[in-house]
Design an enzyme around this catalytic site. Structure first.
Site, PDB file in Angstrom:
ATOM      1  N   GLN A   1       8.259   3.866  10.366  1.00 57.69           N
ATOM      2  CA  GLN A   1       8.036   4.078  11.860  1.00 57.69           C
ATOM      3  C   GLN A   1       6.700   3.580  12.316  1.00 57.69           C
ATOM      4  O   GLN A   1       6.436   3.505  13.497  1.00 57.69           O
ATOM      5  CB  GLN A   1       8.003   5.894  11.954  1.00 57.69           C
ATOM      6  CG  GLN A   1       8.012   6.222  13.486  1.00 57.69           C
ATOM      7  CD  GLN A   1       7.315   7.451  13.529  1.00 57.69           C
ATOM      8  OE1 GLN A   1       8.003   8.649  12.906  1.00 57.69           O
ATOM      9  NE2 GLN A   1       6.394   7.795  14.153  1.00 57.69           N
ATOM     10  N   LYS A   2       5.807   3.100  11.279  1.00 59.89           N
ATOM     11  CA  LYS A   2       4.592   2.433  11.706  1.00 59.89           C
ATOM     12  C   LYS A   2       4.815   1.405  12.811  1.00 59.89           C
ATOM     13  O   LYS A   2       4.079   1.431  13.524  1.00 59.89           O
ATOM     14  CB  LYS A   2       3.822   1.927  10.429  1.00 59.89           C
ATOM     15  CG  LYS A   2       2.870   1.015  10.772  1.00 59.89           C
ATOM     16  CD  LYS A   2       1.313   1.623  10.869  1.00 59.89           C
ATOM     17  CE  LYS A   2       0.335   0.475  11.268  1.00 59.89           C
ATOM     18  NZ  LYS A   2       0.595  -0.594  10.836  1.00 59.89           N
ATOM     19  N   ASP A   3       5.935   0.727  12.483  1.00 59.50           N
ATOM     20  CA  ASP A   3       6.112  -0.385  13.481  1.00 59.50           C
ATOM     21  C   ASP A   3       7.471   0.206  14.095  1.00 59.50           C
ATOM     22  O   ASP A   3       8.591  -0.352  13.946  1.00 59.50           O
ATOM     23  CB  ASP A   3       6.610  -1.717  12.544  1.00 59.50           C
ATOM     24  CG  ASP A   3       5.566  -2.098  11.710  1.00 59.50           C
ATOM     25  OD1 ASP A   3       4.708  -2.853  12.184  1.00 59.50           O
ATOM     26  OD2 ASP A   3       5.335  -1.478  10.552  1.00 59.50           O
TER      27      ASP A   3
ATOM     28  N   GLY B   1       2.101   3.192   2.235  1.00 58.28           N
ATOM     29  CA  GLY B   1       2.882   2.943   3.555  1.00 58.28           C
ATOM     30  C   GLY B   1       4.283   2.365   2.592  1.00 58.28           C
ATOM     31  O   GLY B   1       5.205   2.904   2.784  1.00 58.28           O
ATOM     32  N   HIS B   2       4.180   1.251   2.228  1.00 57.61           N
ATOM     33  CA  HIS B   2       5.230   0.514   1.370  1.00 57.61           C
ATOM     34  C   HIS B   2       5.743   1.413   0.106  1.00 57.61           C
ATOM     35  O   HIS B   2       7.039   1.350  -0.029  1.00 57.61           O
ATOM     36  CB  HIS B   2       4.830  -0.847   0.961  1.00 57.61           C
ATOM     37  CG  HIS B   2       4.175  -1.690   1.773  1.00 57.61           C
ATOM     38  ND1 HIS B   2       2.873  -2.022   2.091  1.00 57.61           N
ATOM     39  CD2 HIS B   2       4.827  -2.355   2.808  1.00 57.61           C
ATOM     40  CE1 HIS B   2       2.789  -2.805   3.001  1.00 57.61           C
ATOM     41  NE2 HIS B   2       4.002  -3.095   3.352  1.00 57.61           N
TER      42      HIS B   2
ATOM     43  N   GLN C   1       9.852  -2.295  15.962  1.00 57.70           N
ATOM     44  CA  GLN C   1      10.522  -2.855  14.976  1.00 57.70           C
ATOM     45  C   GLN C   1      11.872  -2.034  14.665  1.00 57.70           C
ATOM     46  O   GLN C   1      13.201  -2.516  14.445  1.00 57.70           O
ATOM     47  CB  GLN C   1       9.669  -3.473  13.912  1.00 57.70           C
ATOM     48  CG  GLN C   1      10.446  -3.993  12.947  1.00 57.70           C
ATOM     49  CD  GLN C   1       9.603  -4.439  11.541  1.00 57.70           C
ATOM     50  OE1 GLN C   1       9.071  -5.431  11.731  1.00 57.70           O
ATOM     51  NE2 GLN C   1       9.435  -3.715  10.691  1.00 57.70           N
TER      52      GLN C   1
ATOM     53  N   ARG D   1      -3.287  -5.031   7.249  1.00 49.88           N
ATOM     54  CA  ARG D   1      -4.327  -5.673   8.079  1.00 49.88           C
ATOM     55  C   ARG D   1      -5.797  -4.761   7.950  1.00 49.88           C
ATOM     56  O   ARG D   1      -6.624  -5.239   8.356  1.00 49.88           O
ATOM     57  CB  ARG D   1      -3.982  -6.029   9.481  1.00 49.88           C
ATOM     58  CG  ARG D   1      -2.714  -6.772   9.621  1.00 49.88           C
ATOM     59  CD  ARG D   1      -2.562  -7.460  10.830  1.00 49.88           C
ATOM     60  NE  ARG D   1      -1.651  -8.731  10.899  1.00 49.88           N
ATOM     61  CZ  ARG D   1      -0.284  -8.550  11.200  1.00 49.88           C
ATOM     62  NH1 ARG D   1       0.219  -7.509  11.274  1.00 49.88           N
ATOM     63  NH2 ARG D   1       0.303  -9.632  11.278  1.00 49.88           N
TER      64      ARG D   1
ATOM     65  N   HIS E   1       0.951  -1.288   0.062  1.00 50.55           N
ATOM     66  CA  HIS E   1      -0.155   0.036   0.204  1.00 50.55           C
ATOM     67  C   HIS E   1       0.988   1.240  -0.012  1.00 50.55           C
ATOM     68  O   HIS E   1       2.132   0.946  -0.149  1.00 50.55           O
ATOM     69  CB  HIS E   1      -1.080  -0.239   1.211  1.00 50.55           C
ATOM     70  CG  HIS E   1      -0.070  -0.297   2.400  1.00 50.55           C
ATOM     71  ND1 HIS E   1       0.688   0.477   2.834  1.00 50.55           N
ATOM     72  CD2 HIS E   1      -0.337  -1.178   3.034  1.00 50.55           C
ATOM     73  CE1 HIS E   1       1.107   0.179   4.107  1.00 50.55           C
ATOM     74  NE2 HIS E   1       0.383  -1.142   4.381  1.00 50.55           N
TER      75      HIS E   1
END
Ligand code: AMP
Length: 285
Positions: free
Chosen positions: A148-150, A36-37, A153, A187, A34
């Protein structure tokens, strides 16, 4: 654009580029790409001569009752997006290519992985670090791009690269959101229309927390209470965690006044129906 499912072929191609003096950017993903990627791929494209995107739904980062089997997959659509951005190579291995039947070596970390998502997903970051290490060995890029969403991680991968002396620059990229504020996520496709509306409570509650900090609130318990109160009003939402930690250490802080110029991470995980969503903001104190 090439698509390869094979480790050797991919590694040989990247080595060939390196031999020619070209720089390589890597974007590790689980696919179902999407915006973000896309932002990560565009950053990689801007900063490197060649871009590799890996698409691999990594079984060992999912817990036994999580959504590995149902995780959305659409290679044709992903490949079209990559092609439109000018990605040079997609690495798309199957599970057997990545994990021998007797696979038994893992990469893990003390600290950092114990709080936030590590509490509710105890083997998740071991799985992430192991697959990312494998990807870094297969694709010896100059830079690797993470969202930064994760945020946890991102902190874990940065520390792993430092601790293990891996010669790669880790580039963090900002969270991309839908127009109404929901952080983009593969998700989100699990949400029915009612849940999709309810999911706005994540960004809305974080905005409330941010507002409190900007107004001078420094007690973490109070900021967490305000965020939790907003989430509590949404009947389809159930809190997994609401936490504020030191971003570099992923350790809880009690008083933002004591954060001493560092960055704090305010992170939440919330179930909307059966779907677990995460969101966060980072602030320099
Ligand atoms: P995933 O496919 O979910 O494993 O994500 C692959 C990469 O994309 C990770 O580094 C994520 O943090 C990043 N990413 C996912 N969603 C977003 C988003 N909404 N904004 C920015 N980066 C994202």
């Amino acid at each position: 654009m090439k698509i390869s499912g094979k480790i050797k072929e991919t590694r040989d191609q990247v080595k060939e580029w390196k031999k020619q003096g070209l720089t390589v950017g890597l974007v590790p993903t689980m696919g179902y790409l999407h915006e973000g990627h896309k932002s990560l791929m565009e950053a990689a494209k801007r900063e490197n001569d060649k871009v590799v995107v890996s698409i691999f739904v990594n079984p060992i980062q999912f817990g036994p009752n999580e959504d590995f089997a149902s995780y959305p997959r659409d290679l044709d659509k992903d490949a079209a997006l990559c092609e439109s951005i000018g990605v040079d190579l997609i690495f798309h291995p199957d599970t057997e290519e990545m994990y021998d039947p007797d696979f038994s070596a893992y990469v893990d970390m003390e600290g950092l992985t114990k709080e936030l998502c590590g509490k509710s997903r105890p083997t998740h970051f071991r799985g992430v670090q192991t697959v990312v290490s494998k990807l870094f060995h297969i694709i010896p890029a100059d830079r690797a791009y993470f969202g930064q969403k994760d945020a946890q991680q991102l902190a874990v991968i940065k520390k792993m690269v430092r601790d293990l002396s891996i010669d790669m620059e880790i580039v963090g990229c900002p969270i991309i959101r839908e127009e109404d504020g929901l952080a983009k996520s593969s998700r989100n496709t699990y949400l029915n229309p009612e849940e999709r509306q309810a999911a706005l409570v994540l960004s809305r509650s974080l905005a409330e927390g941010k507002k409190a900090i900007e107004a001078g609130e420094r007690q973490v318990s109070e900021i967490k209470r305000r965020i939790s109160d907003v989430i509590g009003k949404e009947k389809l939402a159930k809190i997994d965690y609401v936490e504020i930690v030191d971003f570099s250490k992923i350790e809880p802080v009690a008083d933002l006044g004591a954060a001493g110029g560092g960055e704090i991470l305010c992170a939440i995980a919330v179930f909307i129906g059966k779907t677990r969503l995460i969101d966060n903001f980072i602030m320099k104190m």
